[in-house]
Design a protein around this motif. Sequence first.
Motif, PDB file in Angstrom:
ATOM      1  N   HIS A 196      96.466  57.298  93.424  1.00  0.00           N
ATOM      2  CA  HIS A 196      97.450  56.371  92.873  1.00  0.00           C
ATOM      3  C   HIS A 196      98.357  56.947  91.780  1.00  0.00           C
ATOM      4  CE1 HIS A 196      95.529  53.076  95.016  1.00  0.00           C
ATOM      5  NE2 HIS A 196      94.368  53.456  94.528  1.00  0.00           N
ATOM      6  N   LEU A 197      98.070  58.148  91.279  1.00  0.00           N
ATOM      7  CA  LEU A 197      98.839  58.657  90.140  1.00  0.00           C
ATOM      8  C   LEU A 197      99.384  60.054  90.404  1.00  0.00           C
ATOM      9  CD1 LEU A 197      96.441  57.408  87.321  1.00  0.00           C
ATOM     10  CD2 LEU A 197      98.677  56.455  87.906  1.00  0.00           C
ATOM     11  N   GLN A 198     100.120  60.184  91.505  1.00  0.00           N
ATOM     12  CA  GLN A 198     100.701  61.471  91.863  1.00  0.00           C
ATOM     13  C   GLN A 198     102.060  61.714  91.204  1.00  0.00           C
ATOM     14  OE1 GLN A 198      99.623  64.292  94.078  1.00  0.00           O
ATOM     15  NE2 GLN A 198      97.917  63.308  93.023  1.00  0.00           N
ATOM     16  N   THR A 199     102.637  60.698  90.591  1.00  0.00           N
ATOM     17  CA  THR A 199     103.920  60.854  89.912  1.00  0.00           C
ATOM     18  C   THR A 199     103.817  60.258  88.517  1.00  0.00           C
ATOM     19  OG1 THR A 199     104.741  58.746  90.799  1.00  0.00           O
ATOM     20  CG2 THR A 199     105.203  60.735  92.082  1.00  0.00           C
ATOM     21  N   GLY A 200     104.826  60.545  87.704  1.00  0.00           N
ATOM     22  CA  GLY A 200     104.848  60.026  86.340  1.00  0.00           C
ATOM     23  C   GLY A 200     104.480  61.091  85.325  1.00  0.00           C
ATOM     24  N   ASP A 201     104.869  60.861  84.095  1.00  0.00           N
ATOM     25  CA  ASP A 201     104.602  61.807  83.009  1.00  0.00           C
ATOM     26  C   ASP A 201     103.115  61.775  82.651  1.00  0.00           C
ATOM     27  OD1 ASP A 201     104.395  62.800  80.135  1.00  0.00           O
ATOM     28  OD2 ASP A 201     106.502  63.190  80.581  1.00  0.00           O
ATOM     29  N   LEU A 202     102.481  62.935  82.628  1.00  0.00           N
ATOM     30  CA  LEU A 202     101.045  63.006  82.374  1.00  0.00           C
ATOM     31  C   LEU A 202     100.676  62.501  80.983  1.00  0.00           C
ATOM     32  CD1 LEU A 202     100.105  66.436  83.987  1.00  0.00           C
ATOM     33  CD2 LEU A 202      99.884  64.140  84.947  1.00  0.00           C
ATOM     34  N   ALA A 250      91.907  69.154  77.126  1.00  0.00           N
ATOM     35  CA  ALA A 250      91.178  69.298  78.385  1.00  0.00           C
ATOM     36  C   ALA A 250      91.631  68.289  79.430  1.00  0.00           C
ATOM     37  CB  ALA A 250      89.678  69.165  78.133  1.00  0.00           C
ATOM     38  N   ILE A 251      91.872  67.057  79.015  1.00  0.00           N
ATOM     39  CA  ILE A 251      92.240  66.026  79.989  1.00  0.00           C
ATOM     40  C   ILE A 251      93.640  66.268  80.561  1.00  0.00           C
ATOM     41  CG2 ILE A 251      92.759  63.583  80.260  1.00  0.00           C
ATOM     42  CD1 ILE A 251      89.782  64.369  80.299  1.00  0.00           C
ATOM     43  N   LEU A 252      94.587  66.711  79.741  1.00  0.00           N
ATOM     44  CA  LEU A 252      95.900  67.049  80.284  1.00  0.00           C
ATOM     45  C   LEU A 252      95.790  68.170  81.311  1.00  0.00           C
ATOM     46  CD1 LEU A 252      98.359  66.864  77.240  1.00  0.00           C
ATOM     47  CD2 LEU A 252      98.353  65.437  79.296  1.00  0.00           C
ATOM     48  N   LEU A 253      94.926  69.138  81.042  1.00  0.00           N
ATOM     49  CA  LEU A 253      94.726  70.223  81.996  1.00  0.00           C
ATOM     50  C   LEU A 253      94.089  69.702  83.282  1.00  0.00           C
ATOM     51  CD1 LEU A 253      93.497  73.052  79.609  1.00  0.00           C
ATOM     52  CD2 LEU A 253      95.630  73.042  80.918  1.00  0.00           C
ATOM     53  N   LEU A 254      93.118  68.795  83.156  1.00  0.00           N
ATOM     54  CA  LEU A 254      92.480  68.232  84.345  1.00  0.00           C
ATOM     55  C   LEU A 254      93.482  67.437  85.176  1.00  0.00           C
ATOM     56  CD1 LEU A 254      90.024  67.592  86.072  1.00  0.00           C
ATOM     57  CD2 LEU A 254      89.523  65.667  84.545  1.00  0.00           C
ATOM     58  N   LEU A 255      94.293  66.609  84.529  1.00  0.00           N
ATOM     59  CA  LEU A 255      95.297  65.839  85.264  1.00  0.00           C
ATOM     60  C   LEU A 255      96.295  66.767  85.949  1.00  0.00           C
ATOM     61  CD1 LEU A 255      96.044  62.918  82.758  1.00  0.00           C
ATOM     62  CD2 LEU A 255      94.444  62.956  84.679  1.00  0.00           C
ATOM     63  N   TYR A 256      96.643  67.843  85.272  1.00  0.00           N
ATOM     64  CA  TYR A 256      97.558  68.833  85.858  1.00  0.00           C
ATOM     65  C   TYR A 256      96.932  69.477  87.091  1.00  0.00           C
ATOM     66  CZ  TYR A 256     100.305  73.112  86.353  1.00  0.00           C
ATOM     67  OH  TYR A 256     101.067  74.138  86.851  1.00  0.00           O
ATOM     68  N   LEU A 257      95.645  69.849  86.989  1.00  0.00           N
ATOM     69  CA  LEU A 257      94.960  70.479  88.109  1.00  0.00           C
ATOM     70  C   LEU A 257      94.843  69.525  89.296  1.00  0.00           C
ATOM     71  CD1 LEU A 257      92.138  72.348  86.164  1.00  0.00           C
ATOM     72  CD2 LEU A 257      94.007  73.413  87.443  1.00  0.00           C
ATOM     73  N   LEU A 258      94.556  68.252  89.023  1.00  0.00           N
ATOM     74  CA  LEU A 258      94.457  67.266  90.095  1.00  0.00           C
ATOM     75  C   LEU A 258      95.790  67.096  90.809  1.00  0.00           C
ATOM     76  CD1 LEU A 258      92.248  64.486  88.455  1.00  0.00           C
ATOM     77  CD2 LEU A 258      91.587  66.100  90.240  1.00  0.00           C
ATOM     78  N   ARG A 259      96.875  67.209  90.065  1.00  0.00           N
ATOM     79  CA  ARG A 259      98.190  67.026  90.667  1.00  0.00           C
ATOM     80  C   ARG A 259      98.638  68.264  91.434  1.00  0.00           C
ATOM     81  NH1 ARG A 259     102.783  64.037  87.304  1.00  0.00           N
ATOM     82  NH2 ARG A 259     101.192  62.426  87.583  1.00  0.00           N
ATOM     83  N   ARG A 260      98.209  69.439  90.999  1.00  0.00           N
ATOM     84  CA  ARG A 260      98.656  70.675  91.622  1.00  0.00           C
ATOM     85  C   ARG A 260      97.815  71.101  92.820  1.00  0.00           C
ATOM     86  NH1 ARG A 260     103.279  73.280  91.033  1.00  0.00           N
ATOM     87  NH2 ARG A 260     102.305  75.322  90.847  1.00  0.00           N
ATOM     88  N   GLY A 261      96.538  70.676  92.865  1.00  0.00           N
ATOM     89  CA  GLY A 261      95.673  71.145  93.932  1.00  0.00           C
ATOM     90  C   GLY A 261      94.827  70.048  94.511  1.00  0.00           C
ATOM     91  N   GLN A 262      93.929  70.436  95.429  1.00  0.00           N
ATOM     92  CA  GLN A 262      93.037  69.482  96.053  1.00  0.00           C
ATOM     93  C   GLN A 262      92.045  68.943  95.036  1.00  0.00           C
ATOM     94  OE1 GLN A 262      91.030  71.041  99.430  1.00  0.00           O
ATOM     95  NE2 GLN A 262      92.883  71.229 100.683  1.00  0.00           N
ATOM     96  N   VAL A 263      91.688  67.696  95.183  1.00  0.00           N
ATOM     97  CA  VAL A 263      90.771  67.058  94.251  1.00  0.00           C
ATOM     98  C   VAL A 263      89.396  67.715  94.301  1.00  0.00           C
ATOM     99  CG1 VAL A 263      90.169  65.283  95.947  1.00  0.00           C
ATOM    100  CG2 VAL A 263      89.794  64.845  93.544  1.00  0.00           C
ATOM    101  N   SER A 264      88.953  68.153  95.476  1.00  0.00           N
ATOM    102  CA  SER A 264      87.633  68.777  95.587  1.00  0.00           C
ATOM    103  C   SER A 264      87.595  70.128  94.877  1.00  0.00           C
ATOM    104  CB  SER A 264      87.254  68.965  97.064  1.00  0.00           C
ATOM    105  OG  SER A 264      87.193  67.722  97.724  1.00  0.00           O
TER     106      SER A 264
END
Length: 318
Positions: A196-202, A250-264
């Motif tokens: 649900h959160l693939q767009t928008g400012d992190l 850490a959380i900004l990095l995690l959100l960035y990683l989720l947006r850039r790659g596969q969740v797994s």
Amino acid sequence: MTIGWQRPNAGAFDPARQSAALMTLDRIAPALFVLLWSSGWVAAKYGGIYSDPLTFLVVRYITAALLFAAVCWVAGVRWPKGRSAIVHAMISGAFLHGFYLGTVWWAIAHGVPAALSGIIAALQPLMTALAAPYFIGERLSPLQKSGICLGFAGVAIAVVPKLLGTGQSEIPVFPVIMNVIGMVSVTYGTIYQKQHLQTGDLRAIATLQYVGAAAVTLPFALALEPFRVELSFGFIALLLWSVVGISMGAILLLLYLLRRGQVSRAAALIYLVPPLASVQAAIIFGEELTLPMILGTLVVIAGVYLANRKQRQAAPAE
């Protein structure tokens, strides 16, 4: 696709420079995330000195939300449009932070050994890999599946010997169950974030996530704890690190990683947390760093490499 921290450029736009910057961030973000996130285990151990676990988390979430809101105001960040986007961000924060950290911190404060808690946390990539095909249609290659299994084996090598040194009768059952609920919660929150959160400012998303985390944690803190807080230099230092280093960095990095790659693949980084936390505990608290922990860490690194190998070969197009 908006990634959330690009500043407007008054001059000519340089796609090559932006691509190079993103590639550099893609390389260092996983290692930096694991280093920051693993320090949360040390914070959890210190937190009980100055306050009750849920009380500390409420203060942490509110502080993080206020700081993120200030950053958004200064940077002129665009907030999500529409009620559904705001609700999605708050719901994801409730699961990623509120239920997850709340149950884990409460469980550790009520007697769950750190080794057992690490094993439970390490189950998240396996659960994510099993759930992702049903929720978001994500498939893993045989090599990635091997990496996930290898990562779990490495965590087991690192912490099972320490766990076997604890009498089973001394391990509280209900806090262990709560720890498992926390692992399930962060797994669902990770998938929900991807859905649900693939767009928008992190930064705006993170602000709303901590509002959602505080909203679900506060009632439990008021019901289960006397809301004890011992104001001191140690409490303030711990709060600042927990907010700036973990809740923001850490959380900004995690959100960035989720947006850039596969969740797994992003979830597979969690495998590195328990071994690295053991190293930090050995340095800071003088806890024993055994040979199985060292060997397990090496196996975990190999597993994470395999789980992320395909992503390095074919980076997502922008």
